[in-house]
Scaffold this motif. Structure first.
Motif, mmCIF file in Angstrom:
data_model
loop_
_atom_site.group_PDB
_atom_site.id
_atom_site.type_symbol
_atom_site.label_atom_id
_atom_site.label_comp_id
_atom_site.label_asym_id
_atom_site.label_seq_id
_atom_site.Cartn_x
_atom_site.Cartn_y
_atom_site.Cartn_z
ATOM 1 N N GLY A 97 0.616 -1.065 -0.233
ATOM 2 C CA GLY A 97 -0.038 0.100 0.136
ATOM 3 C C GLY A 97 1.146 1.097 0.907
ATOM 4 N N ALA A 98 0.202 2.068 0.214
ATOM 5 C CA ALA A 98 0.954 3.366 -0.014
ATOM 6 C C ALA A 98 0.543 4.209 1.388
ATOM 7 C CB ALA A 98 0.430 4.166 -0.556
ATOM 8 N N TYR A 99 1.419 5.290 1.850
ATOM 9 C CA TYR A 99 0.464 5.354 3.516
ATOM 10 C C TYR A 99 0.939 6.993 3.580
ATOM 11 C CZ TYR A 99 5.869 7.577 4.233
ATOM 12 O OH TYR A 99 7.503 7.736 4.089
ATOM 13 N N LEU A 100 -0.330 8.106 4.407
ATOM 14 C CA LEU A 100 -0.268 9.027 4.499
ATOM 15 C C LEU A 100 -0.465 9.587 5.664
ATOM 16 C CD1 LEU A 100 -2.082 11.778 3.754
ATOM 17 C CD2 LEU A 100 -3.827 10.339 4.589
ATOM 18 N N PRO A 101 0.677 10.424 6.125
ATOM 19 C CA PRO A 101 1.364 10.998 7.582
ATOM 20 C C PRO A 101 0.316 11.897 7.711
ATOM 21 C CG PRO A 101 2.968 11.550 5.854
ATOM 22 C CD PRO A 101 1.798 10.594 5.068
ATOM 23 N N ALA A 164 7.817 0.520 -10.347
ATOM 24 C CA ALA A 164 8.316 1.993 -9.751
ATOM 25 C C ALA A 164 6.684 2.897 -10.284
ATOM 26 C CB ALA A 164 9.413 2.688 -11.058
ATOM 27 N N GLU A 165 6.419 2.496 -10.626
ATOM 28 C CA GLU A 165 4.402 3.703 -11.189
ATOM 29 C C GLU A 165 3.647 3.310 -10.525
ATOM 30 O OE1 GLU A 165 5.726 1.160 -13.686
ATOM 31 O OE2 GLU A 165 7.367 2.854 -14.710
ATOM 32 N N ASP A 166 4.246 2.787 -8.854
ATOM 33 C CA ASP A 166 3.039 2.464 -8.607
ATOM 34 C C ASP A 166 2.979 3.336 -6.834
ATOM 35 O OD1 ASP A 166 2.116 -0.064 -9.531
ATOM 36 O OD2 ASP A 166 3.053 -1.266 -8.646
ATOM 37 N N GLY A 182 -3.946 16.842 -1.391
ATOM 38 C CA GLY A 182 -2.710 15.876 -1.597
ATOM 39 C C GLY A 182 -2.113 15.362 -2.684
ATOM 40 N N VAL A 183 -0.675 15.160 -2.709
ATOM 41 C CA VAL A 183 -0.053 15.057 -4.018
ATOM 42 C C VAL A 183 0.505 13.338 -3.678
ATOM 43 C CG1 VAL A 183 2.483 15.024 -4.950
ATOM 44 C CG2 VAL A 183 0.719 16.905 -3.401
ATOM 45 N N GLU A 184 0.714 13.122 -4.551
ATOM 46 C CA GLU A 184 0.595 10.906 -4.823
ATOM 47 C C GLU A 184 2.134 10.768 -5.312
ATOM 48 O OE1 GLU A 184 -4.021 9.320 -5.922
ATOM 49 O OE2 GLU A 184 -2.075 10.018 -7.861
ATOM 50 N N ALA A 185 2.988 10.374 -4.787
ATOM 51 C CA ALA A 185 4.536 10.285 -4.866
ATOM 52 C C ALA A 185 5.096 8.493 -4.773
ATOM 53 C CB ALA A 185 5.038 10.834 -3.244
ATOM 54 N N THR A 186 5.197 8.206 -6.141
ATOM 55 C CA THR A 186 5.446 6.602 -6.411
ATOM 56 C C THR A 186 6.892 6.237 -6.143
ATOM 57 O OG1 THR A 186 6.522 7.858 -8.253
ATOM 58 C CG2 THR A 186 4.854 7.315 -8.181
ATOM 59 N N HIS A 187 6.686 5.258 -6.212
ATOM 60 C CA HIS A 187 7.631 4.081 -5.802
ATOM 61 C C HIS A 187 9.148 5.068 -6.680
ATOM 62 C CE1 HIS A 187 6.756 1.735 -3.197
ATOM 63 N NE2 HIS A 187 5.612 1.295 -2.810
ATOM 64 N N ALA A 368 5.714 14.069 -9.401
ATOM 65 C CA ALA A 368 4.400 12.772 -8.734
ATOM 66 C C ALA A 368 3.791 12.831 -10.183
ATOM 67 C CB ALA A 368 4.204 13.917 -7.951
ATOM 68 N N ARG A 369 3.026 11.651 -8.946
ATOM 69 C CA ARG A 369 1.377 11.039 -10.565
ATOM 70 C C ARG A 369 0.469 12.348 -10.160
ATOM 71 N NH1 ARG A 369 0.162 4.896 -9.522
ATOM 72 N NH2 ARG A 369 -1.593 6.089 -7.718
ATOM 73 N N GLY A 370 0.840 13.334 -9.421
ATOM 74 C CA GLY A 370 -0.425 14.412 -9.911
ATOM 75 C C GLY A 370 -0.884 14.410 -8.516
#
Length: 626
Positions: A97-101, A164-166, A182-187, A368-370
């Motif tokens: 998954g992805a985390y949201l601090p 890498a795109e996840d 919210g900014v979506e940053a990838t692996h 970032a993805r957006g």
């Protein structure tokens, strides 16, 4: 200088060779295999070895997978800087998954918006902190209660299979529409940051790094993953000294920290302190605001200035800052990091000549993805790269900059109204939106003011609705329930109307300076009554740049924050000879409450004195009265 860092060994934006793409969980698992007993994270008397970190993150990851966490799913981390926050973030990545601090100090309304907007189903928190979370459809996992259950889960874990795109993490920044975005940053972007950092600063398992940034500030991403990927140890300072220059210096020396990041305002104060020549510190990284100060000659470590918006995975440019004698100009923001391109463009998206100013655009691996759930804003800010035949994208920062003859980049400020306070990006429209939500406020404007030391504070100008009376403390309280403390204006100024330019925009240059006569009036003002309150008010007024302080005024709602809090504690010690803790200040923030706490500390000190010391004190007091 102790270390000469050559950040420009490769051409700007040059790619670096890596044997194969690996994600963060694989890097940490590798360190756990080759040096299981080495310390990974340490906070006070608590510490985690790499084996313990990997094991506990694996167990939590198994649990998260069991409850449905997987690729592209965002898990909230509502935790303070701690060993648990490191375990939690790693576990989410291991689960795929992805985390949201989530900063526990944020008001409930802001947390609710972020969790809802990010489509979070699960939040990891603990103890009393968990009780601050707003109630909703998401499940709250209490770390402390979860421990017995996690011990039954396997301690090893199969590869995540992420690409890498996840999505790796989501971080929210101030938004111009009245809500954070919210900014979506990838692996892939995160891995590029890690690889560049390890190479540029020669990070090895022998290094000891600091984690100073608060949860929710993207610098915390940079302070954690490169060092854990390299096998170094990450040390977490106590909250009470985190923003105190002298306290941080002593902690850095005691912990033998070799690489640290400090936000610009704090770093500039650290540069003028005395440093022993044999300090372990070799690199001081800074960023998040405009750097105005160069290091003095002979400083025993290297200062490196960095620049990068959240939308480009923390860092986009970096450069060593030479001492005063080497260059009389303000420090640059360096050059593009590995696999990153920097463009300075005009309004037609054409390159401007060297030396001319334009908007700074960033391309490459870190973009970032957006924005989360905001395709319109994503399309506006993340645009096709007109200089590439493939489908590369550029992020338009809104910052003005120019290329210097050396190839480095000079930062020239903003193209819009966005400002920075204590390293955080602040959109004035978000504050204005909150101000105008008050029924007594007809219109408002916000601007930033710097004092002689360079410290910034927010000023809010309000036009009241006809016949309305607005209590400034009530207005600040309302704002504090919607905005983080760094976005609550320190000063509220009442004006009859907002001055406008010929184009109908607010003329910020024509807004009046705050004075006692135009300050938003408080009908419930109660002046200091006791000697301690009077002396405390005398400390607070210049510190907060206010003309008067009511006994019911809240230090933090008047513009106070943790950095000013440490200064206040020092002044209380000098004036009264007692030590009020930072936590004591948080628990008793009004002038009245602070004064009572100081009186209690003085009384306790007197009661602990010997009879002889008391007689001497009484004689001194008698002579003072005479």
């Amino acid at each position: 200088m102790k270390t000469d860092i050559h950040l420009a060994e490769l051409p700007a934006g040059a790619p670096t060779a890596t044997p194969r793409w690996i994600c963060v969980p694989e890097s940490v698992a590798h360190q756990a295999a080759v040096q299981p007993d080495a310390v990974a994270v340490i906070s006070g008397s608590e510490r985690l070895t790499y084996a313990e970190l990997d094991r506990r993150a694996n167990q939590l990851a198994h649990y998260l997978r069991a409850i449905g966490v997987g690729k592209e799913q965002v898990v909230g981390l509502h935790l303070e800087r701690s060993l648990v926050s490191a375990i939690g973030a790693l576990a989410v990545l291991k689960a795929g998954g992805a985390y949201l601090p989530l900063d526990p100090s944020f008001p409930t309304g802001r947390l609710r918006y972020m969790l809802t907007d990010a489509n979070v189903d699960v939040v990891l928190s603990r103890g009393a902190i968990a009780e601050r979370l707003p109630k909703h459809t998401w499940s709250v996992l209490d770390w402390d209660r979860l421990q017995p259950l996690l011990e039954s889960y396997p301690s090893d874990l199969a590869a995540t299979g992420v690409t890498a795109e996840d999505l790796a993490y989501v971080i929210y920044t101030s938004g111009s529409t009245g809500q954070p975005k919210g900014v979506e940053a990838t692996h892939g972007g995160l891995r590029n940051l890690i690889d560049w950092h390890i190479r540029a600063f020669s990070v090895t398992p022998a290094d000891r790094a600091s984690l100073q940034a608060v949860v929710g500030f993207d610098a915390a991403v940079w302070e954690l993953w490169p060092y854990l990927a390299a096998g170094a140890s990450v040390h977490i300072p106590e909250e009470s000294i985190r923003s105190n220059p002298e306290g941080m210096r002593e902690w850095l020396l005691k912990e033998k920290i070799s690489v640290t990041f400090l936000p610009t305002a704090l770093a500039e104060q650290m540069l003028v302190l005395e440093w022993p020549s044999d300090t372990a510190l070799r690199i001081l990284l800074t960023g998040a605001d405009t750097l105005h100060r160069r290091p003095p000659a002979g400083l025993p470590f290297t200062l490196v200035n960095n620049y990068g918006p959240t939308e480009c995975t923390v860092v986009a440019t970096s450069g060593t800052v030479q001492p005063h004698a080497a260059n009389v100009h303000a420090p640059s923001i360096g050059r593009a990091i590995d696999n990153t391109e920097i463009y300075i463009l005009d309004e037609r998206m054409q390159r401007v000549p060297e030396g001319e100013a334009g908007e700074l655009y960033i391309g490459g691996a870190g973009v970032a993805r957006g924005y989360r759930n905001n395709p319109t804003l994503t399309a506006k800010k993340f645009v096709r790269n007109p200089f590439e035949s493939e489908s590369g994208r550029l992020y338009g920062t809104g910052d003005r900059a120019r290329f210097l003859p050396s190839g480095e980049i000079e930062f020239l400020g903003r193209l819009d109204d966005q400002i920075k306070i204590r390293g955080y990006r602040v959109e004035p429209n978000e504050i204005i939106h909150a101000l105008n939500a008050h029924p007594g406020v007809q219109a408002s404007a916000v601007k930033v003011e710097a004092d002689q030391s360079g410290a910034k504070r927010l000023l809010a100008y309000v036009v009241l609705a006809p016949g309305a009376k607005v209590d400034p403390n009530g207005l600040r309280l309302m704002l504090s329930q919607q905005l983080p403390d760094y976005m609550v204006p320190a000063t509220l100024v009442q004006v009859e109307a907002l001055p406008l330019t010929v184009n109908g925009k607010v003329d910020h240059s024509a807004l009046p300076a705050p004075t006692p006569t135009n300050a938003l009036a408080d009908d419930k003002f109660v002046g200091p009554r006791t000697l301690v309150e009077q002396r405390m008010a005398g400390i607070l007024r210049p510190l907060l740049h206010v003309d008067r302080v009511s006994v019911k005024d809240n230090f933090f709602l008047l513009g106070g924050h943790s950095l000013l809090g440490t200064q206040l504690i020092t002044k209380i010690s000098e004036s009264f000879g007692v030590e009020l803790s930072l936590f004591g200040l948080f628990d008793h923030p009004t002038l009245e409450e602070m004064s009572l706490e100081v009186e209690k500390l003085i009384l306790a000190k007197v009661e602990a004195m010997s009879a002889e010391d008391r007689r001497a004190l009484s004689q001194f007091a008698f002579e003072e009265k005479r």
